[in-house]
Write a protein that holds these residues in place. Structure first.
Motif, mmCIF file in Angstrom:
data_model
loop_
_atom_site.group_PDB
_atom_site.id
_atom_site.type_symbol
_atom_site.label_atom_id
_atom_site.label_comp_id
_atom_site.label_asym_id
_atom_site.label_seq_id
_atom_site.Cartn_x
_atom_site.Cartn_y
_atom_site.Cartn_z
ATOM 1 N N PHE A 231 -8.794 6.918 4.843
ATOM 2 C CA PHE A 231 -8.526 6.492 6.222
ATOM 3 C C PHE A 231 -7.492 5.372 6.195
ATOM 4 C CE2 PHE A 231 -12.495 4.482 4.748
ATOM 5 C CZ PHE A 231 -12.213 3.131 4.886
ATOM 6 N N PHE A 232 -6.948 5.089 7.362
ATOM 7 C CA PHE A 232 -5.920 4.052 7.476
ATOM 8 C C PHE A 232 -6.544 2.653 7.392
ATOM 9 C CE2 PHE A 232 -3.268 7.465 8.800
ATOM 10 C CZ PHE A 232 -1.952 7.023 8.685
ATOM 11 N N THR A 233 -5.731 1.695 6.939
ATOM 12 C CA THR A 233 -6.139 0.299 7.061
ATOM 13 C C THR A 233 -6.228 -0.030 8.547
ATOM 14 O OG1 THR A 233 -3.810 -0.398 6.903
ATOM 15 C CG2 THR A 233 -5.117 -0.396 4.868
ATOM 16 N N PHE A 234 -6.876 -1.129 8.888
ATOM 17 C CA PHE A 234 -7.214 -1.368 10.291
ATOM 18 C C PHE A 234 -6.001 -1.728 11.143
ATOM 19 C CE2 PHE A 234 -11.000 -2.284 7.713
ATOM 20 C CZ PHE A 234 -11.769 -1.222 8.156
ATOM 21 N N ASP A 235 -4.889 -2.096 10.502
ATOM 22 C CA ASP A 235 -3.647 -2.308 11.247
ATOM 23 C C ASP A 235 -2.796 -1.036 11.320
ATOM 24 O OD1 ASP A 235 -2.733 -2.067 8.659
ATOM 25 O OD2 ASP A 235 -1.945 -4.110 8.508
ATOM 26 N N ASN A 236 -3.333 0.081 10.789
ATOM 27 C CA ASN A 236 -2.654 1.385 10.813
ATOM 28 C C ASN A 236 -1.350 1.416 10.029
ATOM 29 O OD1 ASN A 236 -4.493 2.962 12.286
ATOM 30 N ND2 ASN A 236 -3.755 2.101 14.232
ATOM 31 N N LYS A 237 -1.169 0.474 9.096
ATOM 32 C CA LYS A 237 0.073 0.435 8.331
ATOM 33 C C LYS A 237 -0.049 1.131 6.974
ATOM 34 C CE LYS A 237 1.912 -3.798 10.426
ATOM 35 N NZ LYS A 237 2.367 -5.196 10.164
ATOM 36 N N ASN A 238 -1.165 0.960 6.299
ATOM 37 C CA ASN A 238 -1.368 1.543 4.982
ATOM 38 C C ASN A 238 -2.567 2.486 5.015
ATOM 39 O OD1 ASN A 238 0.753 -0.065 4.070
ATOM 40 N ND2 ASN A 238 -0.628 -1.725 3.464
ATOM 41 N N ILE A 239 -2.887 3.084 3.878
ATOM 42 C CA ILE A 239 -4.081 3.931 3.799
ATOM 43 C C ILE A 239 -4.928 3.523 2.599
ATOM 44 C CG2 ILE A 239 -3.173 5.968 4.981
ATOM 45 C CD1 ILE A 239 -2.578 7.206 2.252
ATOM 46 N N TYR A 240 -6.223 3.740 2.738
ATOM 47 C CA TYR A 240 -7.129 3.684 1.602
ATOM 48 C C TYR A 240 -7.246 5.095 1.053
ATOM 49 C CZ TYR A 240 -8.424 -0.883 3.470
ATOM 50 O OH TYR A 240 -8.385 -2.184 3.922
ATOM 51 N N ALA A 241 -7.301 5.197 -0.263
ATOM 52 C CA ALA A 241 -7.352 6.515 -0.894
ATOM 53 C C ALA A 241 -8.213 6.452 -2.145
ATOM 54 C CB ALA A 241 -5.950 6.996 -1.254
ATOM 55 N N SER A 242 -8.683 7.621 -2.555
ATOM 56 C CA SER A 242 -9.339 7.774 -3.852
ATOM 57 C C SER A 242 -8.317 8.407 -4.783
ATOM 58 C CB SER A 242 -10.577 8.661 -3.716
ATOM 59 O OG SER A 242 -11.144 8.933 -4.971
ATOM 60 N N SER A 243 -8.037 7.758 -5.913
ATOM 61 C CA SER A 243 -6.943 8.204 -6.776
ATOM 62 C C SER A 243 -7.327 8.145 -8.247
ATOM 63 C CB SER A 243 -5.708 7.330 -6.556
ATOM 64 O OG SER A 243 -4.688 7.635 -7.485
ATOM 65 N N ASN A 244 -6.958 9.209 -8.987
ATOM 66 C CA ASN A 244 -7.079 9.154 -10.450
ATOM 67 C C ASN A 244 -5.713 9.312 -11.111
ATOM 68 O OD1 ASN A 244 -6.484 11.898 -10.364
ATOM 69 N ND2 ASN A 244 -8.521 12.570 -10.967
ATOM 70 N N ILE A 245 -4.645 9.030 -10.369
ATOM 71 C CA ILE A 245 -3.304 9.077 -10.929
ATOM 72 C C ILE A 245 -3.153 7.975 -11.984
ATOM 73 C CG2 ILE A 245 -0.841 8.827 -10.430
ATOM 74 C CD1 ILE A 245 -1.386 9.945 -7.660
ATOM 75 N N MET A 246 -2.723 8.361 -13.174
ATOM 76 C CA MET A 246 -2.529 7.439 -14.294
ATOM 77 C C MET A 246 -3.846 6.794 -14.744
ATOM 78 S SD MET A 246 0.685 7.762 -14.844
ATOM 79 C CE MET A 246 1.077 6.403 -15.959
#
Length: 637
Positions: A231-246
């Motif tokens: 989902f987006f951060t609360f200011d709608n600028k960034n996102i939270y994500a689940s990642s296993n890249i690297m």
């Protein structure tokens, strides 16, 4: 949360199972009617209206789960749906006066979307389209009359995005799928700003600042790496994500959309994937994460939420506690309890005065003291991999020479978890130990463990199951002459593979909507799985380039090896594992002159949902296993 470390728990369990003390016969559970394990719950699915004036729940009517609404403070509830053919699949509040729910027909998984007033009036099928599946993209809590949904109405392979008016059913197409988008994400204002694409083996994250802008590619990965926007951060600028890249384990990260880079790790665990991040909509802050270790563990970021949890744990000792919903003001909550011996109960919790009121037991006819304990275990495979799992033994029995039912999970890219499982408790009550294992490929244990399953159906994945059975035999827990294997979906495939490739190991098998032929399985997948077909070719095998391997690992071609009796059950409307998979297996066995009980339900899909069909299936299983393993059968007389 107070949890022992995984390692210390496993050591205790292994010592317990390895001991030779005699079980107390007085502690054996009474034989419980099969129907009691598989009846529809008395009440379930409690939710609160946004203003906190009403409770809603599902309760059986005419053997089907229907939705009821009850004004808080009143005793009587109003039934607002009248489904007789199929349970309501799921529902949610839309404003304070309407409820929206989904339902399919006969298990075909082509879910329709319905809206209804809380007094039961103005019921509307919002998506009355044949062979079309609807899914919710955003329930738009701040907009009382509209939702954002996706449907494969224009093309059965693709999901386009629509805004739908829940009072009239009017549709507005807001994003047409160009052919490769598999999921969409809105920001906190309901604007469609992120999409995920695939070409079958590579995935891209697309982003746009405004809905009038064109999507641009942020990053591209192969399917062997995962980046899932949450989902987006609360200011709608960034996102939270689940990642296993690297990295091997998935971590919760913050991703800067403008700079196109990961900027912060929110939470990570060295041993398990993390993908469940939760937050407060009212206070716009992160509250914590859930991590599935050997059981569900919660790590709180927010002090107030942690204090609330500690208060609930003090009031409800001995149970896992989950928050199942709240008012918009986040001062009143639905609380659900559970553990390995009970589906638990629902409670109403008022944060203002810390008062907790019980709403309903889910299965009040099943007594917790009569259920068996589900214990975590680990064992090493022939190639040195450590496989985690669970072992449930009959209550009051010595852990020695017990008839066993091996129960590999479906998916296969899923996992078993520590919880109440009616199938497991039913089998334990009949005198069987139940072994569940998270074989290679099971999710939650990292990228390397998952990728170890690629093109290993019937090979290393099956060896993991076989090695678990041999571990039980070596420990003296299993009676080697009384071992059955039972599973659904991929677990059904593992059942057929077990009887075919290790016929000496099993005395019986139960195949529930399982794959028998990897060639026909690939050809009959649902149309909306087509974007993932190339990925399936890499993970399971390509019918052209890997034809020999698929032939070698398709049980239907090797039925001559089968020695043990087999029970098969199948839903005629199954869109995932077509009925032809079971038909082929049964026909091949019958040609050999082998009688194979075959149960087909015309009004079911991928697994039986209707209560009477579950009764038929588990009743047949009870009789079948008793005949071949010597377990108990409940006698009504």
């Amino acid at each position: 949360m107070k949890n022992k470390s995984l390692f210390s728990t496993i050591v205790i369990v292994l010592l317990l199972f390895g001991c030779s003390s005699t079980g107390d016969k007085n502690l054996e559970a009474p034989l419980i009617p099969m129907q009691d394990f598989f009846r529809n719950p008395e009440k379930t699915g409690y939710q609160l209206s946004p203003n906190g004036n009403y409770l809603s729940f599902m309760q059986p009517w005419e053997k089907r789960l229907n939705i009821y609404v009850q004004k808080i403070g009143q005793k009587e509830a109003v039934k607002i749906t009248n489904s007789k053919e199929r349970d309501i699949a799921g529902y949610f509040w839309k404003g304070d006066n309407k409820i929206v729910y989904t339902q399919d027909s006969k298990g075909d998984e082509n879910f329709h979307l319905y809206s209804v007033n809380i007094d039961g009036t103005s019921l509307i099928d919002l998506t009355p389209f044949e062979k079309v599946r609807v899914e919710i993209v955003d329930n738009l809590e701040e907009y009382p009359n509209s939702l954002i949904i996706q449907m494969n109405k224009r093309n059965p392979n693709l999901f386009d995005v629509y805004r739908i008016d829940i009072t009239t059913g009017k549709l507005e197409l807001i994003a047409e799928n160009p052919g490769n988008i598999t999921s969409w994400l809105t920001d906190h204002n309901g604007r469609l700003r992120v999409a995920v694409t695939t070409d079958g083996v590579n995935s891209s994250i697309l982003y746009r600042e405004n809905e009038s802008d064109t999507f641009k590619i942020l990053l591209t990965t192969t399917f062997k790496e995962d980046f899932t926007p949450l989902f987006f951060t609360f200011d709608n600028k960034n996102i939270y994500a689940s990642s296993n890249i690297m990295r091997d384990k998935s971590e919760i990260v913050e991703y800067n959309l403008e700079e196109n880079k990961e900027t912060k790790i929110i939470y990570k665990n060295d041993d398990f994937d993390v993908s469940d991040l939760f937050y407060s909509k009212k206070y716009k802050k992160l509250l914590g994460v859930n991590v599935e270790t050997w059981k569900r563990e919660t790590i709180f970021f927010d002090k107030d939420r942690k204090i609330m949890q500690e208060d609930l744990e003090q009031k409800l000792p001995g149970y896992e506690i989950m928050i199942f919903g709240s008012t918009k003001n986040e001062d009143k909550f639905i609380v659900k309890t559970y553990n390995d011996k009970t589906r638990g109960a629902y409670y109403f919790y008022n944060l203002n005065n810390k008062k907790l009121d019980k709403l309903a037991e889910i299965n009040p006819w099943l007594k917790e003291e009569n259920m068996a304990e589900m214990k975590p275990i680990k064992y090493k495979t022939r190639d040195g991999l450590i496989i985690p799992g669970y072992l449930t033994l009959p209550k009051g029995k010595e852990a020695k020479d017990i008839p066993i039912v091996v129960n590999p999970h479906g998916g296969p890219w899923a996992r078993d978890i520590w919880q109440y499982d009616p199938q497991v408790q039913f089998l334990a009550n009949r005198g069987y130990g139940v072994l569940q294992m998270n074989f290679r490929g099971s999710t939650g244990y990292g990228k390397k463990f998952w990728q170890a399953s690629f093109k290993e159906w019937g090979r290393a994945m099956q060896n993991d199951i076989t090695d678990g059975v041999k571990w039980l035999i070596d420990e003296g827990i299993a009676d080697p002459k009384k071992i059955a294997i039972y599973g659904g979906s991929y677990g059904g495939y593992a059942t057929l593979a077990g009887l075919t490739f290790t016929p000496e190991l099993y005395a019986a098998g139960v195949d529930y909507v399982g794959v028998s032929n990897l060639f026909t399985f690939m050809k009959s997948i649902p149309p909306y799985w087509k974007p993932y077909l190339e990925m399936l070719y890499e993970m399971v095998g390509n019918p052209e380039g890997d034809s020999l391997s698929l032939w070698e690992t398709s049980p239907v071609y090797h039925v001559k090896n089968i020695k043990a009796p087999l029970l098969v059950a199948q839903g005629a409307q199954d869109p995932r594992v077509n009925k032809n998979e079971s038909d082929q297996m049964v026909e091949a066995l019958q040609k050999r002159g082998i009688e194979v009980p075959y149960m087909v339900k015309e009004n079911e899909g991928h697994g039986f949902r209707n209560e009477e069909n579950k009764f038929d299936f588990y009743g047949a299983m009870e009789t079948f296993l008793a005949k071949h393993l010597g377990g108990k059968v409940y006698n009504k007389n």
